[in-house]
Design a protein around this motif. Structure first.
Motif, PDB file in Angstrom:
ATOM      1  N   ASN A   1      36.178  56.670  80.884  1.00 45.30           N
ATOM      2  CA  ASN A   1      35.750  56.397  82.259  1.00 45.30           C
ATOM      3  C   ASN A   1      36.108  57.561  83.179  1.00 45.30           C
ATOM      4  O   ASN A   1      36.278  57.381  84.389  1.00 45.30           O
ATOM      5  CB  ASN A   1      36.392  55.107  82.774  1.00 45.30           C
ATOM      6  CG  ASN A   1      35.781  53.876  82.124  1.00 45.30           C
ATOM      7  OD1 ASN A   1      34.553  53.730  82.080  1.00 45.30           O
ATOM      8  ND2 ASN A   1      36.616  53.007  81.583  1.00 45.30           N
ATOM      9  N   SER A   2      36.224  58.751  82.590  1.00 46.80           N
ATOM     10  CA  SER A   2      36.541  59.949  83.370  1.00 46.80           C
ATOM     11  C   SER A   2      35.309  60.843  83.437  1.00 46.80           C
ATOM     12  O   SER A   2      34.257  60.539  82.868  1.00 46.80           O
ATOM     13  CB  SER A   2      37.695  60.714  82.706  1.00 46.80           C
ATOM     14  OG  SER A   2      37.261  61.345  81.504  1.00 46.80           O
ATOM     15  N   ASP A   3      35.443  61.981  84.113  1.00 42.39           N
ATOM     16  CA  ASP A   3      34.327  62.924  84.222  1.00 42.39           C
ATOM     17  C   ASP A   3      34.395  64.001  83.145  1.00 42.39           C
ATOM     18  O   ASP A   3      33.665  64.996  83.208  1.00 42.39           O
ATOM     19  CB  ASP A   3      34.302  63.567  85.612  1.00 42.39           C
ATOM     20  CG  ASP A   3      35.599  64.311  85.940  1.00 42.39           C
ATOM     21  OD1 ASP A   3      36.524  64.329  85.084  1.00 42.39           O
ATOM     22  OD2 ASP A   3      35.702  64.883  87.046  1.00 42.39           O
ATOM     23  N   TYR A   4      35.239  63.799  82.121  1.00 45.74           N
ATOM     24  CA  TYR A   4      35.348  64.778  81.044  1.00 45.74           C
ATOM     25  C   TYR A   4      34.043  64.821  80.247  1.00 45.74           C
ATOM     26  O   TYR A   4      33.502  63.789  79.861  1.00 45.74           O
ATOM     27  CB  TYR A   4      36.516  64.434  80.124  1.00 45.74           C
ATOM     28  CG  TYR A   4      36.705  65.427  78.988  1.00 45.74           C
ATOM     29  CD1 TYR A   4      37.359  66.630  79.214  1.00 45.74           C
ATOM     30  CD2 TYR A   4      36.204  65.169  77.714  1.00 45.74           C
ATOM     31  CE1 TYR A   4      37.521  67.550  78.195  1.00 45.74           C
ATOM     32  CE2 TYR A   4      36.364  66.089  76.685  1.00 45.74           C
ATOM     33  CZ  TYR A   4      37.021  67.278  76.932  1.00 45.74           C
ATOM     34  OH  TYR A   4      37.182  68.186  75.921  1.00 45.74           O
TER      35      TYR A   4
ATOM     36  N   TYR B   1      45.649  69.344  81.344  1.00 50.62           N
ATOM     37  CA  TYR B   1      44.683  68.262  81.564  1.00 50.62           C
ATOM     38  C   TYR B   1      45.291  66.963  81.058  1.00 50.62           C
ATOM     39  O   TYR B   1      45.851  66.919  79.961  1.00 50.62           O
ATOM     40  CB  TYR B   1      43.385  68.541  80.802  1.00 50.62           C
ATOM     41  CG  TYR B   1      42.373  67.417  80.880  1.00 50.62           C
ATOM     42  CD1 TYR B   1      41.443  67.361  81.907  1.00 50.62           C
ATOM     43  CD2 TYR B   1      42.361  66.404  79.921  1.00 50.62           C
ATOM     44  CE1 TYR B   1      40.516  66.325  81.982  1.00 50.62           C
ATOM     45  CE2 TYR B   1      41.438  65.366  79.987  1.00 50.62           C
ATOM     46  CZ  TYR B   1      40.525  65.329  81.016  1.00 50.62           C
ATOM     47  OH  TYR B   1      39.620  64.299  81.100  1.00 50.62           O
TER      48      TYR B   1
ATOM     49  N   ASP C   1      42.283  57.459  81.047  1.00 50.67           N
ATOM     50  CA  ASP C   1      41.149  56.607  80.676  1.00 50.67           C
ATOM     51  C   ASP C   1      39.962  57.523  80.408  1.00 50.67           C
ATOM     52  O   ASP C   1      39.046  57.637  81.219  1.00 50.67           O
ATOM     53  CB  ASP C   1      40.842  55.620  81.801  1.00 50.67           C
ATOM     54  CG  ASP C   1      39.857  54.533  81.375  1.00 50.67           C
ATOM     55  OD1 ASP C   1      39.384  54.578  80.220  1.00 50.67           O
ATOM     56  OD2 ASP C   1      39.562  53.652  82.190  1.00 50.67           O
ATOM     57  N   LEU C   2      39.971  58.163  79.269  1.00 51.27           N
ATOM     58  CA  LEU C   2      39.021  59.232  78.963  1.00 51.27           C
ATOM     59  C   LEU C   2      37.577  58.792  79.101  1.00 51.27           C
ATOM     60  O   LEU C   2      36.748  59.513  79.662  1.00 51.27           O
ATOM     61  CB  LEU C   2      39.281  59.751  77.543  1.00 51.27           C
ATOM     62  CG  LEU C   2      38.351  60.843  77.035  1.00 51.27           C
ATOM     63  CD1 LEU C   2      38.476  62.096  77.885  1.00 51.27           C
ATOM     64  CD2 LEU C   2      38.642  61.153  75.571  1.00 51.27           C
TER      65      LEU C   2
ATOM     66  N   SER D   1      44.223  62.695  80.994  1.00 47.23           N
ATOM     67  CA  SER D   1      43.350  61.573  81.345  1.00 47.23           C
ATOM     68  C   SER D   1      43.975  60.291  80.823  1.00 47.23           C
ATOM     69  O   SER D   1      44.309  60.193  79.644  1.00 47.23           O
ATOM     70  CB  SER D   1      41.951  61.744  80.743  1.00 47.23           C
ATOM     71  OG  SER D   1      41.172  60.591  81.002  1.00 47.23           O
TER      72      SER D   1
END
Length: 212
Positions: A182-185, A175, A179-180, A177
């Motif tokens: 602004n992610s779907d995480y 995994y 831009d954490l 990211s």
């Protein structure tokens, strides 16, 4: 940022053996005895003031957590947080990450977290970075086969360096990211630094990597 020295920190840490581990060498192979329940152990190296580790412990009672921090004047703040939180599945250890093989058998740690580690930007300090190959060798000694490291930082240079270091070591990137926030995480728990930096508009980088 200059660290404020707290000469009373060591004495306070010694006053709370229910939270602070003082004999890690004697616990090698016996970490199940430290916690109320025998369950997977996740370790945060560089736990700072303890927000991440204490909130993770609250959110995941089925996992035991250990926060490791080198600086007494920092880990004492994490102790204050644990005293307030009153969660049974988290402990603290004032130690150097280089010494971890003295404390743990292979597979005793199920996962390693590295959050907002010191970037040590100068080339001559590369070996001090917690994602340098010598540290990866240590983590591999402690984790089970295919064990994971979860890494977060706001420092783009350190993140790029770490991805390269992981790749050169032959690890799998499960995994990434760039831009954490602004992610779907889902399920992200912020550290003190993460909240501070993200409020300034800094991008947060995160990855999950696995030994093969």
């Amino acid at each position: 940022m200059r660290l404020r020295h707290k000469p009373w920190a060591k004495e306070k840490l010694e006053q709370y053996p229910q939270y602070v581990i003082s004999n890690p060498e004697e616990l090698k192979g016996k970490w199940d005895n430290v916690f109320e329940l025998s369950q997977p152990l996740h370790v945060e190296i560089g736990t700072g003031k303890g927000r991440f580790i204490s909130e993770m412990a609250k959110a995941n009672p089925q996992i035991n957590y250990l926060g490791i921090e080198l600086q007494e004047s920092v880990i004492v703040s994490a102790l204050d947080r644990l005293i307030e939180a009153e969660v049974p599945n988290v402990k603290l250890l004032n130690a150097n990450a280089f010494d971890l093989p003295k404390f743990f058998e292979k597979g005793e740690i199920s996962r390693v977290y590295l959050n907002f580690s010191d970037p040590w930007p100068k080339v001559r300090h590369e070996k001090r970075r917690l994602t340098y190959k010598s540290f990866l060798e240590i983590y591999e000694q402690l984790l089970p086969n295919q064990g994971e490291i979860h890494f977060k930082t706001d420092n783009q240079g350190l993140f790029e360096y770490s991805l390269m270091s992981f790749s050169k070591y032959g690890m799998l990137l499960n995994y990434v990211s760039l831009d954490l926030h602004n992610s779907d995480y889902e399920g992200n728990i912020m550290t003190e630094y993460e909240e501070k930096f993200s409020k300034k508009g800094n991008r947060i980088y995160r990855c999950e990597v696995q030994f093969q």
